[in-house]
Design an enzyme around this catalytic site. Structure first.
Site, PDB file in Angstrom:
ATOM      1  N   CYS A 258       0.873   2.666  -4.590  1.00  0.00           N
ATOM      2  CA  CYS A 258       1.786   2.277  -5.670  1.00  0.00           C
ATOM      3  C   CYS A 258       2.454   0.953  -5.302  1.00  0.00           C
ATOM      4  O   CYS A 258       2.622   0.626  -4.134  1.00  0.00           O
ATOM      5  CB  CYS A 258       2.806   3.367  -5.959  1.00  0.00           C
ATOM      6  SG  CYS A 258       3.851   3.868  -4.563  1.00  0.00           S
ATOM      7  N   SER A 294       2.819   4.262  -0.536  1.00  0.00           N
ATOM      8  CA  SER A 294       3.568   3.161  -1.141  1.00  0.00           C
ATOM      9  C   SER A 294       3.186   1.836  -0.501  1.00  0.00           C
ATOM     10  O   SER A 294       2.729   1.795   0.645  1.00  0.00           O
ATOM     11  CB  SER A 294       5.072   3.372  -0.960  1.00  0.00           C
ATOM     12  OG  SER A 294       5.480   2.956   0.334  1.00  0.00           O
ATOM     13  N   ASP A 295       3.375   0.749  -1.248  1.00  0.00           N
ATOM     14  CA  ASP A 295       3.295  -0.556  -0.611  1.00  0.00           C
ATOM     15  C   ASP A 295       4.450  -0.671   0.380  1.00  0.00           C
ATOM     16  O   ASP A 295       5.413   0.100   0.344  1.00  0.00           O
ATOM     17  CB  ASP A 295       3.345  -1.674  -1.657  1.00  0.00           C
ATOM     18  CG  ASP A 295       2.656  -2.951  -1.168  1.00  0.00           C
ATOM     19  OD1 ASP A 295       2.498  -3.107   0.051  1.00  0.00           O
ATOM     20  OD2 ASP A 295       2.289  -3.774  -2.011  1.00  0.00           O
ATOM     21  N   CYS A 296       4.345  -1.647   1.276  1.00  0.00           N
ATOM     22  CA  CYS A 296       5.249  -1.684   2.411  1.00  0.00           C
ATOM     23  C   CYS A 296       6.629  -2.207   2.005  1.00  0.00           C
ATOM     24  O   CYS A 296       6.774  -3.366   1.590  1.00  0.00           O
ATOM     25  CB  CYS A 296       4.645  -2.520   3.527  1.00  0.00           C
ATOM     26  SG  CYS A 296       3.106  -1.779   4.103  1.00  0.00           S
TER      27      CYS A 296
END
Length: 793
Positions: A258, A294-296
């Site tokens: 995401c 999740s993206d970082c």
């Protein structure tokens, strides 16, 4: 994932390599360790039950420490630490979970061109071979403790705006092209080019990113970390979603990431509509315990940047409850999982579900498979499977096949004469790093244009050249004056387009245009090989003293030899632009923050589907030979059928397809995948050189909601090595979904009306036909409910 962006554009020092040196992957001990008594190590048991058995034996503390990318494992259970952050965009790449050796084995990995160049080949078999190679090399790294079993690739966001800094990571602007790329990359990377039921497990777990409507980094005050993408349901389903539908519904990818942005007011990583309603319920993406990461720092963004909740604990509670399973922390410790649980914002049921999904993914990738039980042979992959000669040949082929000839006055191909003086000048003429782009590892070789020219026995007059800054380029002029022919290697690079860096202009840099004007005034043949994504080539196309232009994108470690393969005619160019080349003034006509596709008073339209004033269109590409194409007769469904409705009777001599007879016999679960009759195509090489030919077929509909798109890519094929005089017979393949439109509510509908299929850019041939009967909804799109995420717009 911004901490990686500088590595591919800088010289790698011992200090930068040590940043990742701590990553060491180990398989669990299923023979003597504590887990040997747990069902997780039972090879024949159901993967979901195996994962559940492990989670059932974890303490609460264990569980809380294994919901983020740097998972701590469990000492009591014998569960090692695991780092989920592994990159492999175009080869095994530097990332926290990956470590390259300093000496001996695993010091490098095959570095392919970036996806924007691979996509320009329009060859899905090539893409699958690349996926297979990257997957095998990544697995070999894992087997030897130098990477994990998952990779955060591919980037499949459509590249709709030429200013987007990460467009080079994608397969271009067209969702249909991206779907084909994704299907075959995942088939190679995850399933080793076999059917899932045959292979018995994943070679690697791929991660499709970034979900959803993400294509802005940092532009005129807007920032990806807090940007709210306002997207109509029609545009969302028609343009931004199809690549993810391929990943989730059709390819059953192991993982999806995401994104940072919000979609219509809800941060993507807290959006239950996107993650639960669409992914898991509508697309049934639940077959293999598939998980979302999740993206970082995207979860940190929920409270710190979007201001959607008040603190880190609330953000963690929202994201896991919405359907996320693992959080990447670029800022380690920024996800308050413990606080979310203690405050009642995160239930033990949600925690267990997230962990079971992650561990089932690892089960299916053979994390708990003993080497002697590994029927697929993935555990046996090792150093001998990295940087093979076949892999290097494939990397060079991909670079060659992805290059696009944009202009040629007959100067190319250049018949090489040994010791002929040639100028090899420009900013990437002898620069190793620029060719690699971003998200790169360490390749085994760096073969630049200067190297390639030297190997051909040419007398090289080399000079560097500027990128953006005004510098003294007198050495380049001197080199050109001393040469018979000038090869200029310029364009743009990751200093102006990359993660966290969008552009504001799409012109050639002024200093390079100045240099090119002086070079062209010398009256010598001048060939420009352009690196980078989208640049307005108008000044070069209109300059009669610039002989030829080749678009190379980011060609990877064999960028130099690949360019000279095209220049010399060792290989004939057949690539096609995977992106629209916009005029310079496009950037003043629409802001990057406008997510709409269709033309309006405030938007000239986006991509070739809606924009009509391109410098050079999506799909454009020249050859060294001449081709003619001819479309065969359509195999229609019951062309003589009568109807009582005068309005539904077909026009005389018009091919007819009836909706009921296209769909009713079809047994596909998803009706958009039902087959549509293919169209025969003959391709004749009327020139003098053997060449590949990429056939692109575009649909032009006059049915469904207005406005109608200019055209839409619906089929493509690359026919190889067509000899002079040869007539190659092939067929254009379609599905019913190729001809469907999306309505304002997001429903995919096959409409009755008129359609045409045109071939090539510019169009060479077309056939038209009628689709008759009652409109049929192929996919009824789920609508958001109050409070579950994305708002209807």
């Amino acid at each position: 994932m911004g901490i990686l962006q500088g590595l591919a554009a800088a010289t790698w020092t011992a200090a930068s390599l040590l940043q990742f040196a701590e990553a060491r992957f180990t398989y669990p001990d299923c023979v003597n360790g504590p887990m040997s008594r747990n069902l997780i190590c039972s090879q024949g048991a159901d993967p979901a039950k195996r994962a559940a058995a492990l989670v059932a034996n974890m303490t609460l503390e264990d569980k809380l420490q294994n919901l983020v990318d740097r998972a701590n494992g469990s000492q009591a259970l014998g569960l090692s630490r695991y780092d989920w952050w592994n990159e492999a965009l175009h080869g095994v790449a530097y990332s926290p979970g990956v470590s390259f050796g300093f000496t001996g084995q695993f010091t490098s990995a095959t570095s392919f061109p970036l996806p924007i160049t691979i996509a320009a080949a329009f060859d899905d078999a090539l893409v699958e071979s690349i996926g297979l190679t990257i997957g095998a090399e990544a697995r070999a790294f894992a087997n030897n403790g130098r990477g994990g079993l998952d990779v955060w690739t591919p980037n499949i966001n459509p590249f709709k705006d030429p200013r987007w800094g990460r467009g080079l990571e994608t397969p271009g602007e067209d969702p249909f092209r991206i779907e084909g790329y994704v299907k075959h990359l995942l088939r190679g990377m995850e399933w080793a080019s076999q059917e899932p039921e045959q292979v018995g497990g994943r070679q690697m777990i791929a991660t499709c990113k970034h979900y959803a409507a993400y294509d802005l980094e940092r532009w005129n005050g807007a920032n990806r970390h807090w940007f709210n993408a306002i997207v109509s349901m029609q545009d969302l389903v028609e343009y931004y979603m199809p690549p993810f539908r391929q990943c989730a519904r059709d390819s059953n990818v192991g993982s999806i990431m995401c994104s940072y942005n919000a979609v219509n007011g809800t941060p993507a990583c807290a959006d239950s509509y996107l993650m639960q309603t669409v992914l898991r319920e509508h697309w049934n993406w639940t077959q293999h315990g598939n998980y979302i990461v999740s993206d970082c720092n995207a979860v940190r963004n929920i409270w710190n940047d979007h201001k959607w909740v008040a603190n880190a604990a609330q953000a963690a509670g929202k994201t896991y409850a919405a359907g996320d399973d693992n959080v990447c922390e670029a800022t380690v410790g920024s996800t308050d999982v413990r606080g979310a649980y203690q405050q009642g914002l995160l239930s033990i049921e949600t925690i267990d579900t997230a962990l079971k999904r992650q561990y089932e993914g690892l089960v299916r990738a053979g994390y708990w498979t003993k080497e002697e039980d590994d029927e697929a042979g993935f555990r046996s992959l090792g150093a001998a499977d990295v940087n093979t000669q076949d892999a290097q040949n494939l990397a060079r082929q991909a670079a060659v096949d992805g290059m696009v000839l944009l202009k040629n006055d007959g100067t190319l191909p250049h018949a090489v004469q040994r010791n002929q003086p040639v100028a090899v000048v420009g900013m990437w003429a002898n620069d190793r790093m620029r060719m690699l782009g971003n998200y790169a590892g360490r390749p085994p070789v760096y073969h630049t244009p200067a190297y390639a020219a030297q190997q051909l026995g040419l007398q090289i007059n080399y000079a560097d050249g500027p990128v953006y800054r005004a510098t003294n380029y007198s050495a380049a002029i001197a080199a050109a004056k001393a040469s018979d022919i000038i090869y200029y290697f310029g364009g743009i690079d990751t200093s102006v387009e990359t993660e966290d860096l969008d552009r504001t202009v799409i012109t050639w840099p002024d200093v390079q245009l100045s240099l090119l004007r002086e070079l062209s005034a010398l009256g010598k043949p001048l060939v420009v090989v352009q690196m980078g994504t989208s640049i307005d080539n108008t000044p070069l196309l209109s300059n009669p003293n610039i002989s030829s232009i080749i678009w190379a994108g980011y060609p990877g470690m064999f960028g130099g030899p690949a360019a000279f393969d095209i220049i010399t005619g060792a290989k004939a160019p057949a690539g096609r632009l995977p992106i629209t080349q916009y005029p310079a003034n496009y950037t003043a006509q629409v802001p990057m923050t406008d997510m709409s596709l269709r033309p309006s008073a405030a938007n000239p339209g986006r991509t070739y589907k809606w924009y009509s004033s391109a410098v050079q269109d999506f799909g454009f590409g020249l050859h060294y030979t001449n081709f003619t194409v001819a479309l065969g007769a359509l195999n229609t469904t019951t062309p003589g059928r009568e109807t009582q409705d005068e309005d539904e009777r077909p026009k005389a001599d018009t091919a007819v397809f009836w909706i009921t007879e296209l769909l009713d016999p079809c047994t596909q679960r998803h009706k958009d995948r039902c087959a549509f009759p293919s169209i025969p195509l003959s391709i004749t090489n009327t020139g003098t050189k053997t060449s590949d030919f990429v056939a692109l077929a575009f649909i032009t509909p006059q049915a469904g909601p207005a406005p109608f798109p200019r055209k839409e890519l619906a089929s493509y094929t690359r026919e190889r090595d067509i000899e002079p005089g040869e007539v190659r017979q092939t067929a254009l393949q379609f599905s019913v979904g190729s001809f469907a439109r999306v309505d304002a509510s997001g429903n995919t509908v096959l409409y009755a009306g008129s359609y045409c299929v045109g071939v090539d850019v510019p169009e060479r041939e077309r056939v038209c036909f009628e689709v008759l009967g009652e409109d049929r909804v192929l996919d009824a799109w789920p609508q958001p409910k109050a409070g579950n995420g994305t708002t209807v717009r």
